[in-house]
Write a protein that holds these residues in place. Structure first.
Motif, PDB file in Angstrom:
ATOM      1  N   LEU A   1      15.779  12.958  34.755  1.00 60.27           N
ATOM      2  CA  LEU A   1      16.019  12.019  35.786  1.00 60.27           C
ATOM      3  C   LEU A   1      14.667  11.190  35.943  1.00 60.27           C
ATOM      4  N   SER A   2      13.624  12.085  35.838  1.00 59.35           N
ATOM      5  CA  SER A   2      12.317  11.378  35.859  1.00 59.35           C
ATOM      6  C   SER A   2      11.287  12.439  35.262  1.00 59.35           C
ATOM      7  N   GLY A   3      10.029  11.958  35.266  1.00 61.11           N
ATOM      8  CA  GLY A   3       8.958  12.956  34.908  1.00 61.11           C
ATOM      9  C   GLY A   3       7.960  12.346  33.852  1.00 61.11           C
ATOM     10  N   TYR A   4       6.866  12.938  33.617  1.00 53.81           N
ATOM     11  CA  TYR A   4       5.886  12.687  32.700  1.00 53.81           C
ATOM     12  C   TYR A   4       5.236  14.003  32.258  1.00 53.81           C
ATOM     13  N   PRO A   5       4.888  14.081  30.772  1.00 54.37           N
ATOM     14  CA  PRO A   5       4.555  15.254  30.376  1.00 54.37           C
ATOM     15  C   PRO A   5       3.298  16.017  31.269  1.00 54.37           C
ATOM     16  N   GLY A   6       3.156  17.176  31.832  1.00 63.71           N
ATOM     17  CA  GLY A   6       2.183  17.866  32.325  1.00 63.71           C
ATOM     18  C   GLY A   6       1.944  17.554  33.628  1.00 63.71           C
ATOM     19  N   GLU A   7       2.658  16.246  34.103  1.00 60.89           N
ATOM     20  CA  GLU A   7       2.500  15.909  35.663  1.00 60.89           C
ATOM     21  C   GLU A   7       3.679  16.352  36.590  1.00 60.89           C
TER      22      GLU A   7
ATOM     23  N   GLN B   1      31.942  21.095  36.947  1.00 66.82           N
ATOM     24  CA  GLN B   1      31.737  19.871  37.995  1.00 66.82           C
ATOM     25  C   GLN B   1      30.492  20.210  39.039  1.00 66.82           C
ATOM     26  N   THR B   2      29.796  21.377  38.640  1.00 66.26           N
ATOM     27  CA  THR B   2      28.717  21.469  39.388  1.00 66.26           C
ATOM     28  C   THR B   2      27.229  20.978  38.788  1.00 66.26           C
ATOM     29  N   TRP B   3      26.453  20.409  39.439  1.00 68.10           N
ATOM     30  CA  TRP B   3      25.263  19.818  38.943  1.00 68.10           C
ATOM     31  C   TRP B   3      23.872  20.559  39.604  1.00 68.10           C
ATOM     32  N   TYR B   4      22.970  21.087  38.583  1.00 73.45           N
ATOM     33  CA  TYR B   4      21.777  21.801  38.925  1.00 73.45           C
ATOM     34  C   TYR B   4      20.845  20.616  38.719  1.00 73.45           C
ATOM     35  N   ILE B   5      20.099  20.309  39.899  1.00 72.47           N
ATOM     36  CA  ILE B   5      18.850  19.472  39.765  1.00 72.47           C
ATOM     37  C   ILE B   5      17.772  20.079  40.118  1.00 72.47           C
ATOM     38  N   ALA B   6      16.727  20.252  39.117  1.00 75.60           N
ATOM     39  CA  ALA B   6      15.531  21.052  39.191  1.00 75.60           C
ATOM     40  C   ALA B   6      14.296  19.922  39.049  1.00 75.60           C
ATOM     41  N   GLY B   7      13.294  20.261  39.733  1.00 76.58           N
ATOM     42  CA  GLY B   7      11.988  19.624  39.400  1.00 76.58           C
ATOM     43  C   GLY B   7      10.907  20.447  39.766  1.00 76.58           C
TER      44      GLY B   7
ATOM     45  N   PRO C   1      10.281  11.806  42.869  1.00 79.60           N
ATOM     46  CA  PRO C   1      11.461  10.994  43.088  1.00 79.60           C
ATOM     47  C   PRO C   1      12.843  11.934  42.742  1.00 79.60           C
ATOM     48  N   LEU C   2      14.014  11.644  43.614  1.00 79.51           N
ATOM     49  CA  LEU C   2      15.124  12.328  43.371  1.00 79.51           C
ATOM     50  C   LEU C   2      16.282  11.237  43.219  1.00 79.51           C
ATOM     51  N   THR C   3      16.410  10.748  42.075  1.00 76.07           N
ATOM     52  CA  THR C   3      17.247   9.442  41.932  1.00 76.07           C
ATOM     53  C   THR C   3      18.416  10.157  41.346  1.00 76.07           C
ATOM     54  N   ILE C   4      19.587  10.267  41.934  1.00 77.81           N
ATOM     55  CA  ILE C   4      20.612  10.854  41.488  1.00 77.81           C
ATOM     56  C   ILE C   4      21.908   9.960  41.153  1.00 77.81           C
ATOM     57  N   GLY C   5      22.291   9.292  42.214  1.00 77.65           N
ATOM     58  CA  GLY C   5      23.238   7.969  42.132  1.00 77.65           C
ATOM     59  C   GLY C   5      24.582   8.392  41.836  1.00 77.65           C
ATOM     60  N   ALA C   6      25.227   7.971  40.778  1.00 75.60           N
ATOM     61  CA  ALA C   6      26.664   7.981  40.361  1.00 75.60           C
ATOM     62  C   ALA C   6      27.065   9.755  39.905  1.00 75.60           C
TER      63      ALA C   6
ATOM     64  N   GLY D   1      26.299  15.981  50.253  1.00 75.56           N
ATOM     65  CA  GLY D   1      25.534  15.468  49.169  1.00 75.56           C
ATOM     66  C   GLY D   1      25.021  13.761  49.317  1.00 75.56           C
ATOM     67  N   SER D   2      25.634  13.355  50.185  1.00 77.16           N
ATOM     68  CA  SER D   2      25.150  11.888  50.388  1.00 77.16           C
ATOM     69  C   SER D   2      24.104  11.794  51.525  1.00 77.16           C
ATOM     70  N   GLN D   3      23.650  12.907  51.819  1.00 79.06           N
ATOM     71  CA  GLN D   3      22.394  13.281  52.633  1.00 79.06           C
ATOM     72  C   GLN D   3      21.049  13.592  51.821  1.00 79.06           C
ATOM     73  N   LEU D   4      21.282  13.797  50.645  1.00 78.95           N
ATOM     74  CA  LEU D   4      20.005  14.165  49.666  1.00 78.95           C
ATOM     75  C   LEU D   4      19.245  13.154  49.916  1.00 78.95           C
ATOM     76  N   PRO D   5      17.772  13.658  49.760  1.00 77.38           N
ATOM     77  CA  PRO D   5      16.667  12.482  50.184  1.00 77.38           C
ATOM     78  C   PRO D   5      16.651  11.842  48.841  1.00 77.38           C
ATOM     79  N   ASP D   6      15.811  10.618  48.988  1.00 77.04           N
ATOM     80  CA  ASP D   6      15.370  10.047  47.674  1.00 77.04           C
ATOM     81  C   ASP D   6      14.206  10.442  47.029  1.00 77.04           C
ATOM     82  N   ALA D   7      13.493  11.424  47.541  1.00 76.51           N
ATOM     83  CA  ALA D   7      12.234  11.980  46.995  1.00 76.51           C
ATOM     84  C   ALA D   7      11.899  13.280  47.803  1.00 76.51           C
ATOM     85  N   ILE D   8      11.350  14.245  47.185  1.00 78.57           N
ATOM     86  CA  ILE D   8      11.000  15.304  47.828  1.00 78.57           C
ATOM     87  C   ILE D   8       9.412  15.706  47.628  1.00 78.57           C
TER      88      ILE D   8
END
Length: 625
Positions: free
Chosen positions: A533-539, A549-555, A566-571, A599-606
């Motif tokens: 979804l996003s990121g940069y090596p080491g950062e 049907q289950t998504w695991y989002i980890a950051g 940022p937590l950009t999940i969209g569709a 799910g609709s209440q997930l923030p756009d960033a953490i």
């Protein structure tokens, strides 16, 4: 519209048997190679990605004679039993070119990368010829490269120069006359232009082949195969030299290593089951010669409903009159599948733990694995190999084939990185080849560097295959960790491994909140889909993996300062979804902030603490666990 027209024209040209101006292109026209005398230059659109400054086999570098000929369109479509994606597809164009040394160069240009190898038609009792493949990595280019060690246990620090000092603790140290390290392991991640990346590795090691690494002389990085003393007669080819190209998401999500590897060589695979494992070694910095401790980890697996327990080294020296059969029997009586450890007996032998010398000879190996199958062992962790030479590569394949005959899963440790065997031999569910949590036992170095290292591995080592990092340690081993609890939990999703070993002690897991324990119970070890979804090596890194049907989002935050991620999940969100959030608490007295929201209440960033992290488990309300 203009770009689509250009791509269509490139596709038309790709159907011809040869190309004007000595060029080759991918199916979508975005990736292409220009041939000029003895060099190949790889482009992505109008941007140069990587120059292959020399090619060929034999005494001297070669050049291509004539123009490369289009051979065929490749449509890869296959299924994996574990990994970042179970259903894998890819498209490529294959070309053939004859070199001045008589060798055939086969080139495959995929939409997300390049693979090429050398093929010899008529070897006559000859040694493998010298390879001349050389990549030019210009000074100033950002790169994340690991100094070579036979165990591939090292960091991938960001640098812009080859002028770095050798790490004295690494095995296989090699230095130039100026004192700079000049031997490098795969994979090597480069950023030739802002936002455009290339990852260099190799794939499809077969019998009569050795693995290779990179040696550099200044900006020139040469592919040098390890020792190979076989005599070759008839046809022979090198492994595939692989360069993944694109955005960071293209790199992370790529299956190019398995795309070019041999298909599954095992008939019935129904017995191969990825899963989560309770693991004994980390908490005690010791093997498994204590039956009572083994029982604790079996009981932990029962409590968390994990399918496996790993009985580590020294089980051949069980104390208090107990035997490995007793330990295996206890696990099986509790419906837990035991895995057991072996010394490969070709690397670290003297002073190393056992059991030793049980797998080296074919007849001994068959007898040992037959015994394992008979008493109910589900798999073997095989440790302490000695590098990438041809004998080691053949030995690894001997082990995998013998293990498959006896329905044993395999986890290689102290071994080379994955190079596609996870497709050919799907009973190979994990490989170490990584500087992982075990190093909290060994040196103090890991404490300060772990967070940044953890945020680099998804872009480097874990791209090429399963990685037995042994994650998720909430307590401390011999040296402390300063990553947060949510950071540690996130590693179980960020780090892909068909056997995901939980390293911490049972009491650490079993005193966590019920929601955390349930997360570990439900944790998949194989994924239908993976997305960066996003990121940069080491950062920092945010990754989404789907199981059913289950998504695991980890950051995770790889830095020592707080970061808004940022937590950009969209569709991706299923309809009528709910999300379970695992966050670090801002209350110093608490370790967790846990909640369940729509799910609709997930923030756009953490907001992540220094070296912090988070996990969101998103499922439809009908399938929520």
């Amino acid at each position: 519209m203009k770009k689509k027209l250009i791509a269509a024209v490139c596709l038309l040209i790709a159907g011809m048997t040869a190309f004007a101006n000595n060029t080759m292109t991918s199916p979508d026209g975005q990736l292409w190679i220009k041939v000029h005398q003895g060099t190949l230059t790889l482009y992505h659109g109008e941007q140069d990605v990587l120059q292959i400054a020399a090619i060929g086999l034999g005494e001297q570098p070669s050049t291509i004679t004539g123009e490369p000929a289009f051979v065929r369109r490749i449509n890869d479509d296959y299924t994996m039993l574990a990994g970042k994606r179970l259903h894998c597809t890819n498209e490529g164009n294959e070309y053939a070119a004859r070199l001045t040394d008589g060798v055939r160069l086969t080139v495959r240009l995929y939409n997300n990368g390049l693979a090429f190898r050398y093929e010899c038609d008529d070897m006559k009792d000859a040694m493998p010829p010298k390879e001349h493949t050389t990549y030019r990595i210009a000074e100033g280019m950002r790169r994340w490269m690991q100094q070579w060690a036979d165990s591939y246990e090292g960091f991938f620090p960001l640098d812009t120069t080859y002028k770095v000092k050798p790490v004295p603790s690494y095995s296989g140290i090699s230095a130039s006359s100026e004192g700079w390290n000049n031997r490098w392991g795969y994979p090597a991640l480069l950023e030739p232009h802002d936002g455009l990346f290339a990852l260099i590795t190799e794939a499809n090691i077969e019998r009569r082949q050795s693995a290779s690494c990179l040696y550099n002389d200044g900006e020139l990085f040469s592919v040098i195969p390890d020792g190979n003393d076989v005599r070759l007669t008839g046809e022979w080819h090198t492994p595939w030299r692989v360069v993944m190209v694109g955005s960071l998401a293209d790199i992370v999500e790529s299956t190019l290593v398995t795309d070019v590897s041999k298909p599954c060589s095992i008939g019935d695979t129904s017995w191969i089951k990825p899963g989560v494992v309770s693991w004994i070694y980390w908490a005690y910095n010791h093997g498994s010669n204590d039956y009572d401790i083994i029982r604790k980890y079996v009981d932990m697996a029962v409590a968390l409903q994990l399918p496996y327990v790993l009985i580590d080294a020294e089980w051949d020296e069980m104390k208090d009159g107990k035997t490995i059969e007793d330990a295996v029997g206890y696990a099986r009586s509790n419906n837990i599948k035991p895995l057991i450890w072996y010394n490969s007996s070709i690397g670290w032998v003297n002073g190393a733990p056992g059991p030793k010398f049980r797998l080296n000879k074919a007849e001994d190996r068959e007898r040992e694995f037959e015994w394992c199958e008979k008493i109910g062992v589900a798999g073997a962790k095989i440790d302490f190999f000695s590098g990438d030479n041809q004998r080691n590569m053949d030995y690894c394949q001997d082990l995998l084939e013998s293990a498959a005959r006896h329905h044993l899963l395999v986890n290689f440790h102290g071994a080379t990185i994955p190079r596609g065997w996870q497709r050919t031999y799907p009973n190979l569910l994990s490989t170490e080849g990584v500087y992982g949590a075990e190093w909290y036992n060994n040196v103090a170095t890991f404490t300060q560097q772990a967070a940044r290292h953890n945020a680099t591995l998804p872009f480097t080592r874990n791209v090429v295959g399963p990685m037995d990092y042994t994650p998720c340690t909430f307590s401390d081993s011999q040296h402390p960790h300063i990553t947060t609890n949510a950071h540690e939990l996130a590693l179980t999703v960020l780090f892909e491994s068909g056997l995901q070993h939980l390293a911490d002690r049972p009491e650490s897991y079993l005193t966590q909140p019920a929601e955390v324990q349930q997360f570990l119970t439900s944790l998949p070890a194989a994924w239908d889909e993976t997305r960066l979804l996003s990121g940069y090596p080491g950062e920092y890194v945010v990754m989404a993996r789907r199981c059913g049907q289950t998504w695991y989002i980890a950051g995770i935050n790889g830095t020592d300062t707080a970061k808004v991620i940022p937590l950009t999940i969209g569709a991706m969100l299923p309809k009528a979804s709910q999300a379970k959030l695992f966050l670090d608490s801002t209350d110093a007295q608490q370790k967790w902030e846990l909640s369940t929201i729509a799910g609709s209440q997930l923030p756009d960033a953490i907001s992540c603490q220094p070296r912090g992290g988070f996990v969101a488990v998103i499922s439809s309300q009908t399938s929520a666990r």
